[in-house]
Design a protein around this motif. Structure first.
Motif, PDB file in Angstrom:
ATOM      1  N   PRO A  17       0.821  -1.223   0.000  1.00  0.00           N
ATOM      2  CA  PRO A  17       0.000   0.000   0.000  1.00  0.00           C
ATOM      3  C   PRO A  17       0.849   1.264   0.000  1.00  0.00           C
ATOM      4  N   GLU A  20      -3.442   4.232   2.978  1.00  0.00           N
ATOM      5  CA  GLU A  20      -4.381   3.247   3.523  1.00  0.00           C
ATOM      6  C   GLU A  20      -4.444   2.016   2.615  1.00  0.00           C
ATOM      7  N   THR A  22      -5.814  -1.360   0.642  1.00  0.00           N
ATOM      8  CA  THR A  22      -7.093  -1.664  -0.007  1.00  0.00           C
ATOM      9  C   THR A  22      -7.182  -3.176  -0.216  1.00  0.00           C
ATOM     10  N   LEU A  23      -8.409  -3.662  -0.433  1.00  0.00           N
ATOM     11  CA  LEU A  23      -8.627  -5.111  -0.494  1.00  0.00           C
ATOM     12  C   LEU A  23      -7.861  -5.772  -1.634  1.00  0.00           C
ATOM     13  N   ASP A  24      -7.643  -5.042  -2.725  1.00  0.00           N
ATOM     14  CA  ASP A  24      -6.962  -5.674  -3.869  1.00  0.00           C
ATOM     15  C   ASP A  24      -5.474  -5.928  -3.588  1.00  0.00           C
ATOM     16  N   GLN A  25      -4.988  -5.506  -2.451  1.00  0.00           N
ATOM     17  CA  GLN A  25      -3.582  -5.761  -2.108  1.00  0.00           C
ATOM     18  C   GLN A  25      -3.396  -7.123  -1.436  1.00  0.00           C
ATOM     19  N   ASN A 255      -0.783   4.646   8.612  1.00  0.00           N
ATOM     20  CA  ASN A 255      -0.947   4.747   7.154  1.00  0.00           C
ATOM     21  C   ASN A 255      -0.199   5.942   6.569  1.00  0.00           C
ATOM     22  N   LEU A 322      -8.513  -4.366   7.590  1.00  0.00           N
ATOM     23  CA  LEU A 322      -8.756  -2.946   7.252  1.00  0.00           C
ATOM     24  C   LEU A 322      -9.721  -2.327   8.261  1.00  0.00           C
TER      25      LEU A 322
END
Ligand code: NAP
Length: 340
Positions: A17, A20, A22-25, A255, A322
């Motif tokens: 990242p 912050e 994200t879910l695609d990571q 973050n 998250l």
């Protein structure tokens, strides 16, 4: 005896990242597990922990642990049932904690697993109040910033895993007034109604400095810092001479994409002769048995109230993580992976 072949699922770090996460990571990956070698065990994980410190391990640079590796499974605390064993010290059927979370099954050295006593407390408690977060509260308030009878104690992120245990522990140690900060009216109400705080401050509802000054007009003796940033500055402003600060975490900056500046009012530490001491819980694991004995007793007699926010399924683990960073949890955030 040979164990059955197991195809398991695990979460890999797909990319790093910038700010912050994200879910695609994160990526959900299937993999066939090797059979346990002599000295190893196969564990079916039933619960796993998601923790704020994991954010630092998503960065390329070192945090206090090496970074998670791109394209490889992540790790962290987990709890499970031993379903195959090639070490007599950790038999099939034992409930163990270990560090191979973010996966449904784990093959690991038996020496890396710790058998837990589920007659003392429900198994998931060993990832929360009886686990590292509970131990952190204990070390913070008995060693780094010891609470003395009559103290006024301030705790930030007070509705979270460390904070909710710490508030009640401060009271048990003799604090006269326990103040907690949290984000939003629901959490602050709960601090008083369920977690035994005397006063709750909603840091989103106005000046933290003024709200803490109102809550503690004569100042604070002890501060357990989970947040850093504005919270640490407000606590320094409120500190009484000789005050003690346990520096546990600084989640407000996790973050950040640039180094986070220190508090602008650190001069209070000199003029008021404050003690600011860091806590790094792995250095205190020798105190775990003592803490488990105490805290399990309090859980059993009902004098320690704990809560968990539970998310179902490994595929939801990234969202749970998250969520912790954004304050979606009350008490310990856990991921339930399987029923024992
Ligand atoms: P937690 O408190 O259960 O969850 C984190 C909480 O932080 C969230 O629920 C959220 O609550 C709050 N938060 C997030 N961003 C914030 C911000 N900008 N300002 C104020 N609050 C914010 O997590 P935990 O596991 O108990 O950890 C708490 C702290 O202790 C973390 O800093 C963690 O890194 C640290 N820790 C350190 C050690 C150690 O060995 N030093 C061990 C365990 C944990 P709100 O809704 O109230 O904002």
């Amino acid at each position: 005896m040979a164990s059955p072949r197991i195809v398991t699922r695990e979460i890999h770090l797909a990319s790093r990242p910038d700010g912050e996460p994200t879910l695609d990571q994160f990526a959900l990956v299937e993999r066939e597990l090797p059979e346990p070698a002599p000295g190893q065990i196969l564990v079916r994980n039933t619960w796993m922990s998601v923790d704020p410190y994991m954010r630092g391990r998503m960065n390329a640079g070192p945090s206090y642990n090496p970074p998670f590796r791109l394209g490889e499974v992540m790790e962290g605390s987990a709890l499970g049932e031993v379903i195959a064993s090639r070490d007599a010290a950790v038999p099939v059927g034992a409930t163990v904690t270990h560090f191979q979370g973010w996966r449904e099954h784990a093959v690991l050295d038996a020496t890396a697993a710790r058998i837990v006593d589920t007659s003392l407390a429900p198994a998931p408690a060993y990832l929360g109040a009886l686990g590292a977060t509970g131990l952190t509260a204990h070390v913070a308030l008995t060693e780094a910033a010891p609470v003395r009878p009559g103290d006024t104690v301030l705790i930030s992120a007070a509705a979270g895993a460390v904070g909710s245990v710490a508030g009640q522990l401060a009271r048990k140690l003799g604090a006269a007034t326990v103040i907690g900060t949290a984000g939003g009216p629901d959490k602050t109400a709960k601090l008083v109604s369920d977690f035994g705080f005397d006063i709750a401050v909603d840091y989103r509802a106005g000046s933290l400095h003024n709200q803490i000054a109102d809550a503690a007009p004569e100042g604070i003796d002890v501060y357990l810092d989970n947040v850093g940033g504005d919270h640490l500055e407000a606590a320094l402003d409120a500190a009484r001479p000789g005050g003690r600060f346990a520096l546990v975490g600084a989640i407000s900056g996790y973050n950040a994409t640039e180094p986070v500046p220190g508090p602008r009012n650190l001069f209070h530490a000199y003029t008021r002769e404050l003690t600011l001491r860091g806590v790094f819980v792995p250095s205190h694991y020798h105190r775990w048995p003592e803490w488990i004995e105490k805290a399990a007793g309090w859980l059993a007699d009902g004098s320690l109230h704990t809560e968990q926010t539970v998310v179902e399924g490994l595929d939801q683990a990234p969202a749970a993580f998250l969520g912790v960073l954004r304050g979606a949890n009350i008490g310990k955030m856990l991921v339930h992976l399987a029923t024992r």
